[in-house]
Design a protein around this motif. Structure first.
Motif, mmCIF file in Angstrom:
data_model
loop_
_atom_site.group_PDB
_atom_site.id
_atom_site.type_symbol
_atom_site.label_atom_id
_atom_site.label_comp_id
_atom_site.label_asym_id
_atom_site.label_seq_id
_atom_site.Cartn_x
_atom_site.Cartn_y
_atom_site.Cartn_z
ATOM 1 N N ARG A 21 0.824 -1.209 0.000
ATOM 2 C CA ARG A 21 0.000 0.000 0.000
ATOM 3 C C ARG A 21 0.857 1.258 0.000
ATOM 4 O O ARG A 21 1.937 1.301 0.589
ATOM 5 N N ASP A 24 -1.443 8.090 -2.820
ATOM 6 C CA ASP A 24 -1.257 8.923 -4.007
ATOM 7 C C ASP A 24 -1.237 10.395 -3.610
ATOM 8 O O ASP A 24 -1.452 10.754 -2.442
ATOM 9 N N GLN A 30 -3.647 3.521 -2.144
ATOM 10 C CA GLN A 30 -3.615 2.632 -3.295
ATOM 11 C C GLN A 30 -2.960 1.305 -2.884
ATOM 12 O O GLN A 30 -2.227 1.254 -1.886
ATOM 13 N N HIS A 31 -3.190 0.240 -3.677
ATOM 14 C CA HIS A 31 -2.573 -1.042 -3.320
ATOM 15 C C HIS A 31 -2.493 -1.972 -4.521
ATOM 16 O O HIS A 31 -3.216 -1.823 -5.500
ATOM 17 N N ILE A 55 -1.052 6.538 -11.700
ATOM 18 C CA ILE A 55 -1.383 7.193 -10.437
ATOM 19 C C ILE A 55 -1.507 8.692 -10.679
ATOM 20 O O ILE A 55 -0.619 9.311 -11.265
#
Length: 357
Positions: A21, A24, A30-31, A55
């Motif tokens: 993880r 951003d 995120q992951h 991203i």
């Protein structure tokens, strides 16, 4: 933990999946996941690759390759996944230069902590955010060529006193009366307790949980203060737990500042203090029991407030909350006890260790 201890921890807990993880730039966790056999001691040095161009606000497509480097100190088991999953928070690194990525918020936090130490003023900045949120039963929204709308709903909402619920039992807190009657008016005690216990299982110390002022399921769960980077990691873990526990109960959580018109919005009072060699630097004989350093700290925030709101109030909805009469900080000023001031000096305790802004 050391990398070797993480591998042992994963084995002891029967981990099958590793979930990596990172945060951003706009602030969303995120992951991505890999089978646990991909985790080796070398992973903590070499990292794993991902597409940085996908991203928001990060890499151009012609320079998309980036690395995540897992931080062994953040290793935990995920309490929500079907298959045993080890979570680790990662740092973002350029695969060519091996330098930390400038747009990784975690790197920015680490640099801020290093800068504080370099000044010689202090060695630790403690942060204690009071995150508030609404627990809704239903949300609908759309914006298209021929209409735009949003609907939020909660069985607690005062607007549902006349709804056919077969039976409707009442117990719906009126506007500004959610702080804080006992159940059954507070219908979410057990959900918040479940959130609290799960957060503590994940190593986050909780100081209090309660219904907040607004109708329709406004809540607050308070974490014990921690150094900046640790607290930033904790807050992301906190939001993950809160939202997933709510989902288990068929409910949805929003940290949106002002989802309900005409009632209190959700703020995030953030208690801050600076320490050096185990001693608090904000306690003194000045206004509100502050030291000169504490007063100057507030002065810096006031001076740079116009720039800081880009981070503290990043959306139009952020400013919908900032209206008089709703416990919101509407005055660019400092004050002891007064919650309408942008900077408040809590007066709960006379202890120097409790002195904060």
């Amino acid at each position: 933990m050391t990398p070797k201890e993480v591998l042992q921890f994963a084995k002891e807990n029967g981990a099958k999946i590793l979930d990596l993880r990172f945060m951003d730039f706009p602030g969303l966790w995120q992951h991505f996941s890999v089978p646990i056999h991909e985790l080796e001691e070398a992973t903590f040095e070499e990292g794993l690759g991902f597409d940085g161009s996908s991203i928001r606000g990060w890499q151009a497509i012609n320079a998309s390759d980036m690395l995540v480097i897992p931080d062994p100190d953040t290793a935990l088991m995920d309490p929500f996944t079907q298959h045993p999953t080890l979570i680790m928070i990662c740092n973002i690194v350029d695969p060519i230069t091996k330098e930390r990525y400038s747009r990784d918020p975690r790197h920015i936090a680490h640099k801020a902590e290093a800068y504080l130490k370099s000044t010689g003023i202090g060695d630790t900045a403690f942060f204690g955010p009071e995150a508030e949120f609404f627990i809704f039963d239903d949300i609908r929204f759309d914006q298209n060529a021929q209409c735009g709308y949003y609907f939020v709903d909660s069985t607690e909402g005062i607007w549902n006193t006349g709804r056919e619920e077969n039976p409707n039992l009442g117990y719906k807190p009126r506007h500004k009366e959610g702080y804080f009657p006992v159940p059954p008016t507070d219908s979410q005690q057990d959900i918040r307790s479940e959130m609290t216990l799960m957060l503590e299982e994940m190593g986050i110390i909780i100081e209090a949980q309660h219904h907040e002022v607004a109708t329709a399921g406004q809540a607050e769960i308070d974490m014990k203060f921690a150094p900046l980077s640790k607290m930033a990691d904790q807050l992301l873990r906190y939001k993950y737990v809160i939202k997933n526990v709510a989902l288990r109960h068929g409910k949805t959580v929003t940290f949106m500042p002002k989802p309900v018109f005409g009632d209190n919005g959700s703020g995030m009072h953030t208690h801050v203090s600076i320490w050096k060699e185990g001693k608090p630097l904000f306690a003194g004989n000045g206004y509100g029991g502050l030291s000169d350093i504490g007063l100057h700290f507030m002065g810096g925030i006031l001076k740079h407030a116009a720039s800081l709101v880009a981070f503290t109030n990043p959306t139009t909805n952020s400013f919908k909350r900032l209206v008089p009469g709703y416990e919101a900080p509407v005055n660019l000023a400092y004050s002891s006890r007064n919650r309408s001031a942008a900077l408040r000096i809590p007066m709960y305790s006379a202890s120097p260790k409790a002195k904060r802004v």
